[in-house]
Enzyme design. Structure first.
Site, mmCIF file in Angstrom:
data_model
loop_
_atom_site.group_PDB
_atom_site.id
_atom_site.type_symbol
_atom_site.label_atom_id
_atom_site.label_comp_id
_atom_site.label_asym_id
_atom_site.label_seq_id
_atom_site.Cartn_x
_atom_site.Cartn_y
_atom_site.Cartn_z
ATOM 1 C CG HIS A 16 38.951 34.493 48.678
ATOM 2 N ND1 HIS A 16 39.307 34.740 47.375
ATOM 3 C CD2 HIS A 16 40.087 34.592 49.406
ATOM 4 C CE1 HIS A 16 40.609 34.993 47.312
ATOM 5 N NE2 HIS A 16 41.112 34.909 48.528
ATOM 6 N N GLY A 51 41.060 29.064 35.735
ATOM 7 C CA GLY A 51 40.173 30.227 35.713
ATOM 8 C C GLY A 51 40.470 31.281 36.752
ATOM 9 C CB SER A 108 43.616 37.112 37.112
ATOM 10 O OG SER A 108 43.161 37.449 38.432
ATOM 11 C CE1 TYR A 115 30.200 41.704 49.205
ATOM 12 C CE2 TYR A 115 30.426 39.540 48.215
ATOM 13 C CZ TYR A 115 30.999 40.717 48.661
ATOM 14 O OH TYR A 115 32.362 40.905 48.558
HETATM 15 C C1 BV8 Z 1 44.997 39.782 53.188
HETATM 16 C C2 BV8 Z 1 35.789 38.369 48.260
HETATM 17 C C3 BV8 Z 1 46.215 40.092 55.171
HETATM 18 C C4 BV8 Z 1 34.571 37.625 48.050
HETATM 19 C C5 BV8 Z 1 37.987 38.438 47.393
HETATM 20 C C6 BV8 Z 1 46.812 46.540 50.646
HETATM 21 C C7 BV8 Z 1 46.059 46.439 51.811
HETATM 22 C C8 BV8 Z 1 45.550 45.231 52.262
HETATM 23 C C9 BV8 Z 1 45.793 44.094 51.543
HETATM 24 C C10 BV8 Z 1 46.525 44.219 50.389
HETATM 25 C C11 BV8 Z 1 47.051 45.399 49.929
HETATM 26 N N1 BV8 Z 1 47.705 45.162 48.756
HETATM 27 C C12 BV8 Z 1 47.641 43.864 48.459
HETATM 28 C C13 BV8 Z 1 46.935 43.286 49.445
HETATM 29 C C14 BV8 Z 1 46.587 41.933 49.545
HETATM 30 C C15 BV8 Z 1 45.214 41.778 48.907
HETATM 31 C C16 BV8 Z 1 45.438 41.548 47.430
HETATM 32 O O1 BV8 Z 1 45.969 40.533 47.066
HETATM 33 N N2 BV8 Z 1 45.064 42.524 46.607
HETATM 34 C C17 BV8 Z 1 45.304 42.360 45.183
HETATM 35 C C18 BV8 Z 1 44.122 42.893 44.390
HETATM 36 C C19 BV8 Z 1 46.606 43.070 44.840
HETATM 37 N N3 BV8 Z 1 44.667 40.611 49.553
HETATM 38 C C20 BV8 Z 1 43.892 40.746 50.631
HETATM 39 O O2 BV8 Z 1 43.482 41.809 51.065
HETATM 40 C C21 BV8 Z 1 43.564 39.436 51.303
HETATM 41 N N4 BV8 Z 1 43.776 39.542 52.700
HETATM 42 O O3 BV8 Z 1 45.968 40.017 52.506
HETATM 43 O O4 BV8 Z 1 45.001 39.766 54.566
HETATM 44 C C22 BV8 Z 1 46.157 41.563 55.423
HETATM 45 C C23 BV8 Z 1 45.205 42.039 56.298
HETATM 46 C C24 BV8 Z 1 45.189 43.404 56.574
HETATM 47 C C25 BV8 Z 1 46.086 44.251 55.933
HETATM 48 C C26 BV8 Z 1 47.034 43.739 55.035
HETATM 49 C C27 BV8 Z 1 47.050 42.386 54.767
HETATM 50 C C28 BV8 Z 1 42.102 39.086 51.080
HETATM 51 C C29 BV8 Z 1 41.909 38.713 49.633
HETATM 52 C C30 BV8 Z 1 40.491 38.230 49.438
HETATM 53 C C31 BV8 Z 1 39.670 39.336 48.866
HETATM 54 N N5 BV8 Z 1 38.343 38.868 48.548
HETATM 55 N N6 BV8 Z 1 36.750 38.090 47.190
HETATM 56 C C32 BV8 Z 1 33.973 38.061 46.751
HETATM 57 O O5 BV8 Z 1 33.446 39.196 46.711
HETATM 58 O O6 BV8 Z 1 34.064 37.263 45.828
HETATM 59 S S1 BV8 Z 1 39.129 38.285 46.126
HETATM 60 C C33 BV8 Z 1 38.393 38.190 44.614
HETATM 61 O O7 BV8 Z 1 39.483 38.030 43.690
HETATM 62 C C34 BV8 Z 1 37.544 36.964 44.442
HETATM 63 O O8 BV8 Z 1 37.563 36.083 45.547
HETATM 64 C C35 BV8 Z 1 38.221 36.268 43.297
HETATM 65 O O9 BV8 Z 1 38.030 34.919 43.318
HETATM 66 C C36 BV8 Z 1 39.620 36.643 43.548
HETATM 67 C C37 BV8 Z 1 40.606 36.323 42.491
HETATM 68 O O10 BV8 Z 1 40.079 36.737 41.274
HETATM 69 P P1 BV8 Z 1 39.861 35.599 40.152
HETATM 70 O O11 BV8 Z 1 39.000 34.539 40.732
HETATM 71 O O12 BV8 Z 1 41.175 35.192 39.623
HETATM 72 O O13 BV8 Z 1 38.992 36.380 39.089
HETATM 73 P P2 BV8 Z 1 39.528 37.392 37.958
HETATM 74 O O14 BV8 Z 1 38.346 38.081 37.401
HETATM 75 O O15 BV8 Z 1 40.673 38.190 38.487
HETATM 76 O O16 BV8 Z 1 40.145 36.423 36.840
HETATM 77 C C38 BV8 Z 1 39.278 35.527 36.141
HETATM 78 C C39 BV8 Z 1 40.163 34.664 35.270
HETATM 79 O O17 BV8 Z 1 39.335 33.706 34.614
HETATM 80 C C40 BV8 Z 1 40.880 35.444 34.181
HETATM 81 O O18 BV8 Z 1 42.243 35.038 34.149
HETATM 82 C C41 BV8 Z 1 40.170 35.002 32.880
HETATM 83 O O19 BV8 Z 1 41.063 34.946 31.775
HETATM 84 C C42 BV8 Z 1 39.719 33.615 33.259
HETATM 85 N N7 BV8 Z 1 38.554 33.128 32.510
HETATM 86 C C43 BV8 Z 1 37.532 33.828 31.974
HETATM 87 N N8 BV8 Z 1 36.656 32.972 31.386
HETATM 88 C C44 BV8 Z 1 37.155 31.718 31.576
HETATM 89 C C45 BV8 Z 1 38.355 31.815 32.295
HETATM 90 N N9 BV8 Z 1 39.097 30.748 32.641
HETATM 91 C C46 BV8 Z 1 38.641 29.531 32.254
HETATM 92 N N10 BV8 Z 1 37.487 29.349 31.568
HETATM 93 C C47 BV8 Z 1 36.726 30.414 31.209
HETATM 94 N N11 BV8 Z 1 35.582 30.211 30.517
#
Ligand code: BV8
Length: 240
Positions: free
Chosen positions: A108, A176, A178, A57
């Site tokens: 977040h 922006g 996914s 971080y």
């Molecule tokens: C929760 C932290 C309840 C800060 C982040 C198993 C166990 C526990 C939980 C889970 C599990 N399975 C699933 C879950 C739920 C889990 C989850 O969803 N996992 C996913 C991966 C399947 N969620 C959690 O754990 C959440 N809490 O559920 O609590 C709980 C509690 C206990 C037990 C069970 C449940 C917490 C989620 C928060 C996690 N922290 N960030 C940091 O380090 O940043 S999430 C992380 O992903 C970031 O915050 C980020 O913002 C977020 C989403 O990603 P995106 O922002 O969409 O970024 P990405 O790279 O994916 O995509 C970028 C996009 O931009 C692309 O589409 C690309 O095409 C596009 N792009 C690129 N260039 C451009 C553009 N668009 C426009 N213009 C451009 N120029």
């Protein structure tokens, strides 16, 4: 006569900050291509190696401090002149605020804040770019970034407020992201189910695209300014 200003909710992810030079997560060159999520963005990773998490971080915080808002952030801020705008961001940077957006919800957390590792309500603004081992909260526990890790619940007030905002949207712009991280990724469909017009801006289709009323394919820094110009043109013809 002042018409009701439409409620526009702008839901953003890492892609909106990509043109500011900040890395995304799942794209080419994204963080999760280089780091194992559980080692740097989970309570287990923090417990196992807090130093590695702080370094992850600290590097990102330095990049945020060196970055500037891009045309997409500025266009989103400009929308406030015409609409009742709320930004719900998954991003932990402050680029929306620095671009001039005045109503930003960080579901977040925020990288420019530190938090006690024993009391999540003890939050401290960060005067420096780094958090180091040995920097303690008033209870004597190690400071951590004020962000939500995987497996952690989102701040309840912020989450409940963002659901209410999403459900009151006339237009819901997903920019922006996914749309794969829950529960944040459920906000667009919550808005749509309540009748919002759902627009997605992304260079690539995502898990949300098939449900969008409009999919504007391209970089946010190009599409959003065009959108604002269009609105300005329309409003000039049909002033509210
Ligand atoms: C929760 C932290 C309840 C800060 C982040 C198993 C166990 C526990 C939980 C889970 C599990 N399975 C699933 C879950 C739920 C889990 C989850 O969803 N996992 C996913 C991966 C399947 N969620 C959690 O754990 C959440 N809490 O559920 O609590 C709980 C509690 C206990 C037990 C069970 C449940 C917490 C989620 C928060 C996690 N922290 N960030 C940091 O380090 O940043 S999430 C992380 O992903 C970031 O915050 C980020 O913002 C977020 C989403 O990603 P995106 O922002 O969409 O970024 P990405 O790279 O994916 O995509 C970028 C996009 O931009 C692309 O589409 C690309 O095409 C596009 N792009 C690129 N260039 C451009 C553009 N668009 C426009 N213009 C451009 N120029």
């Amino acid at each position: 006569m002042e018409f009701m200003r439409e409620k526009v909710v702008v839901f953003t992810g890492a892609g909106v900050s990509a043109e500011s030079g900040l890395r995304t997560f799942r794209d080419m060159g994204g963080y999760w291509r280089e780091y194992a999520i559980e080692s740097v963005a989970s309570p287990e990773g923090w417990k196992a190696n807090p130093q590695a998490v702080l370094e992850f971080y600290n590097e990102r915080r330095k990049a945020v401090l060196q970055a500037s808002p891009n045309a997409a952030h500025l266009a989103i801020a400009a929308l406030e002149a015409r609409f009742d705008v709320v930004v719900i961001t998954q991003n932990i940077d402050d680029l929306h605020e620095r671009a001039g957006s005045t109503n930003v919800m960080h579901v977040h957390g925020e990288i420019l804040k530190a938090r006690s590792s024993v009391d999540p309500f003890l939050i401290y603004p960060l005067a420096t770019a780094v958090i180091e081992m040995g920097q303690l909260c008033e209870h004597g526990s190690q400071l951590r970034p004020d962000v939500v890790w995987f497996g952690e619940v989102l701040p309840e007030d912020e989450w409940n407020a963002s659901v209410r905002v999403a459900e009151s949207a006339d237009v819901f712009l997903s920019v922006g992201t996914s749309a794969v991280v829950y529960p944040a990724a459920s906000l667009p469909m919550m808005a749509k189910r309540r009748g919002a017009f759902l627009v997605e801006v992304n260079p690539e289709p995502t898990a949300l695209t098939e449900y969008a009323d409009e999919f504007l394919q391209g970089p946010a820094g190009v599409i959003l300014p065009q959108m604002v110009e269009l609105v300005r043109g329309v409003r000039a013809i049909h002033p509210a």
